[in-house]
Design an enzyme around this catalytic site. Structure first.
Site, PDB file in Angstrom:
ATOM      1  N   GLY A   1      -3.260   0.147  -4.753  1.00  0.00           N
ATOM      2  CA  GLY A   1      -3.392  -0.383  -6.123  1.00  0.00           C
ATOM      3  C   GLY A   1      -4.810  -0.740  -6.512  1.00  0.00           C
ATOM      4  O   GLY A   1      -5.057  -1.258  -7.603  1.00  0.00           O
TER       5      GLY A   1
ATOM      6  N   TYR B   1     -11.408  -1.039  -7.275  1.00  0.00           N
ATOM      7  CA  TYR B   1     -11.964  -2.265  -6.676  1.00  0.00           C
ATOM      8  C   TYR B   1     -12.461  -1.992  -5.253  1.00  0.00           C
ATOM      9  O   TYR B   1     -13.561  -2.418  -4.867  1.00  0.00           O
ATOM     10  CB  TYR B   1     -10.867  -3.322  -6.683  1.00  0.00           C
TER      11      TYR B   1
ATOM     12  N   LYS C   1     -16.309  -2.447  -4.109  1.00  0.00           N
ATOM     13  CA  LYS C   1     -16.639  -3.458  -3.086  1.00  0.00           C
ATOM     14  C   LYS C   1     -17.227  -2.819  -1.834  1.00  0.00           C
ATOM     15  O   LYS C   1     -18.071  -3.415  -1.164  1.00  0.00           O
ATOM     16  CB  LYS C   1     -15.392  -4.278  -2.752  1.00  0.00           C
TER      17      LYS C   1
HETATM   18  N1  CAA Z   1       1.975  -0.227   0.111  1.00  0.00           N
HETATM   19  C1  CAA Z   1       2.825   0.806  -0.068  1.00  0.00           C
HETATM   20  N2  CAA Z   1       3.567   0.957  -1.188  1.00  0.00           N
HETATM   21  C2  CAA Z   1       3.451   0.037  -2.149  1.00  0.00           C
HETATM   22  C3  CAA Z   1       2.583  -1.055  -2.033  1.00  0.00           C
HETATM   23  C4  CAA Z   1       1.834  -1.175  -0.838  1.00  0.00           C
HETATM   24  N3  CAA Z   1       0.974  -2.197  -0.641  1.00  0.00           N
HETATM   25  N4  CAA Z   1       2.651  -1.806  -3.161  1.00  0.00           N
HETATM   26  C5  CAA Z   1       3.538  -1.193  -3.968  1.00  0.00           C
HETATM   27  N5  CAA Z   1       4.017  -0.094  -3.354  1.00  0.00           N
HETATM   28  C6  CAA Z   1       4.992   0.868  -3.859  1.00  0.00           C
HETATM   29  C7  CAA Z   1       6.187   0.202  -4.512  1.00  0.00           C
HETATM   30  O1  CAA Z   1       7.109  -0.194  -3.528  1.00  0.00           O
HETATM   31  C8  CAA Z   1       6.697   1.299  -5.428  1.00  0.00           C
HETATM   32  O2  CAA Z   1       7.453   2.219  -4.664  1.00  0.00           O
HETATM   33  P1  CAA Z   1       8.754   2.906  -5.293  1.00  0.00           P
HETATM   34  O3  CAA Z   1       8.263   3.600  -6.537  1.00  0.00           O
HETATM   35  O4  CAA Z   1       9.195   3.818  -4.227  1.00  0.00           O
HETATM   36  O5  CAA Z   1       9.680   1.765  -5.581  1.00  0.00           O
HETATM   37  C9  CAA Z   1       5.406   2.025  -5.848  1.00  0.00           C
HETATM   38  O6  CAA Z   1       4.403   1.619  -4.916  1.00  0.00           O
HETATM   39  C10 CAA Z   1       4.951   1.688  -7.246  1.00  0.00           C
HETATM   40  O7  CAA Z   1       5.060   0.306  -7.386  1.00  0.00           O
HETATM   41  P2  CAA Z   1       5.171  -0.363  -8.809  1.00  0.00           P
HETATM   42  O8  CAA Z   1       6.023   0.421  -9.736  1.00  0.00           O
HETATM   43  O9  CAA Z   1       5.458  -1.810  -8.576  1.00  0.00           O
HETATM   44  O10 CAA Z   1       3.702  -0.152  -9.344  1.00  0.00           O
HETATM   45  P3  CAA Z   1       2.988  -0.964 -10.446  1.00  0.00           P
HETATM   46  O11 CAA Z   1       2.500  -0.044 -11.485  1.00  0.00           O
HETATM   47  O12 CAA Z   1       3.783  -2.138 -10.901  1.00  0.00           O
HETATM   48  O13 CAA Z   1       1.683  -1.503  -9.659  1.00  0.00           O
HETATM   49  C11 CAA Z   1       0.505  -2.851  -8.101  1.00  0.00           C
HETATM   50  C12 CAA Z   1       1.792  -2.147  -8.437  1.00  0.00           C
HETATM   51  C13 CAA Z   1      -0.318  -3.270  -9.322  1.00  0.00           C
HETATM   52  C14 CAA Z   1      -0.402  -1.978  -7.247  1.00  0.00           C
HETATM   53  C15 CAA Z   1       0.993  -4.090  -7.355  1.00  0.00           C
HETATM   54  O14 CAA Z   1       1.654  -3.636  -6.199  1.00  0.00           O
HETATM   55  C16 CAA Z   1      -0.100  -5.013  -6.940  1.00  0.00           C
HETATM   56  O15 CAA Z   1      -0.576  -5.813  -7.721  1.00  0.00           O
HETATM   57  N6  CAA Z   1      -0.482  -4.971  -5.675  1.00  0.00           N
HETATM   58  C17 CAA Z   1      -1.452  -5.874  -5.135  1.00  0.00           C
HETATM   59  C18 CAA Z   1      -2.782  -5.259  -5.115  1.00  0.00           C
HETATM   60  C19 CAA Z   1      -3.710  -6.252  -4.502  1.00  0.00           C
HETATM   61  O16 CAA Z   1      -3.621  -6.621  -3.353  1.00  0.00           O
HETATM   62  N7  CAA Z   1      -4.647  -6.728  -5.295  1.00  0.00           N
HETATM   63  C20 CAA Z   1      -5.545  -7.711  -4.818  1.00  0.00           C
HETATM   64  C21 CAA Z   1      -5.875  -8.625  -5.947  1.00  0.00           C
HETATM   65  S1  CAA Z   1      -6.810 -10.026  -5.356  1.00  0.00           S
HETATM   66  C22 CAA Z   1      -8.306  -9.416  -5.036  1.00  0.00           C
HETATM   67  O17 CAA Z   1      -8.635  -8.305  -5.312  1.00  0.00           O
HETATM   68  C23 CAA Z   1      -9.260 -10.338  -4.373  1.00  0.00           C
HETATM   69  C24 CAA Z   1      -9.726  -9.798  -3.098  1.00  0.00           C
HETATM   70  O18 CAA Z   1     -10.841  -9.353  -2.998  1.00  0.00           O
HETATM   71  C25 CAA Z   1      -8.844  -9.849  -1.927  1.00  0.00           C
END
Ligand code: CAA
Length: 240
Positions: A143, A147, A151
């Protein structure tokens, strides 16, 4: 006279903790912010730290803003490139705009802020460039193609600058925080966040102060032999 430190995105989250810790360590601190006037005002009221509004994604605004900070407080000795944004989406849904916004702030922002300060640091033979990257620049994150790329770029930028600054007593280091309890991490869907916490060996999110302490250490005169390093602070989530 105390050294001047400039912290981008320094009025909220990790940046606010960095600004406060540097002030407590005796530095004169200026914090930039891009949009949230209310939070910036509350931060200044609470801490007495000067805040300045501009976007690190805009080079001309950085040149102008830095000139104002230096006119107010004196030459900047320590730059903390902390400002960062997320525009998370799986790659098949990611737009060109989401890519560009993150690259402009999280990667080009480092150029835009460091470049106008670089010659002054060279002339004065002192500087500290401390950039806040991320665990996700080291390991990649579902996702976050935008980023993670930006980074990871921050780490390469730092390693190049370290070599160029070394003979002028300018160090460049990068800190890679793991998941820290800030608004940015709280915006991750709760289920996803809980799953992430489950992968952190210390069993909790980090605190902004965990990162601020790293910055104070790298900013000090005593850290002059440390340059080009990547300091990882992630609760053991990813070991490099
Ligand atoms: N690994 C594998 N598969 C994943 C996954 C992962 N980590 N996360 C989601 N999926 C899968 C889902 O299970 C889904 O599968 P199915 O279609 O088979 O059900 C598929 O991916 C699509 O998922 P969504 O429909 O939920 O997708 P979405 O459009 O809603 O977006 C996302 C999902 C925005 C990526 C959400 O999962 C998310 O926010 N993830 C977190 C990302 C993250 O860690 N961001 C960090 C933010 S904080 C930061 O950035 C600070 C820092 O420096 C640490």
């Amino acid at each position: 006279m105390s050294r001047v430190a400039l912290v981008t995105g320094g009025s909220r989250g990790i940046g606010a903790a960095i600004s406060k810790a540097l002030k407590a360590a005796g530095y004169t601190v200026a914090a930039t912010y891009a949009g949230n006037d209310e939070a910036a005002k509350a931060f200044t009221d609470e801490t007495g730290i000067h805040t300045y509004k501009w976007s690190v994604a805009d080079y001309d605004a950085c040149v102008e803003g830095i000139a104002k900070v230096e006119a107010d407080l004196g030459p900047v000795d320590i730059l903390v490139n902390n400002a960062g944004i997320t525009r998370d989406a799986p790659f098949h849904k990611m737009t060109r705009e989401q890519w560009a916004e993150v690259m402009d702030t999280n990667l080009s922002g480092l150029f835009n802020m460091t470049h106008p300060l670089w010659n002054g640091m060279r002339e004065r033979s002192f500087g500290r460039i401390i950039s806040i990257s991320s665990i996700n620049g080291q390991k990649g994150q579902f996702g976050q193609a935008n980023y993670s790329a930006a980074k990871a770029g921050d780490i390469g930028f730092t390693k190049a600058l370290a070599q160029e600054g070394a003979r002028k007593n300018i160090t460049a280091n990068v800190i890679c925080p793991g998941y820290i309890a800030t608004e940015m991490v709280m915006a991750v869907p709760e289920k996803v966040r809980d799953a992430i916490i489950g992968t952190i060996p210390v069993g909790r999110l980090g605190e902004p102060e965990d990162i601020a302490r790293c910055v104070v250490f790298l900013a000090s005169d005593e850290a002059g032999f440390i340059t080009g390093s990547t300091l990882t602070a992630n609760g053991g989530q990813y070991l490099v």
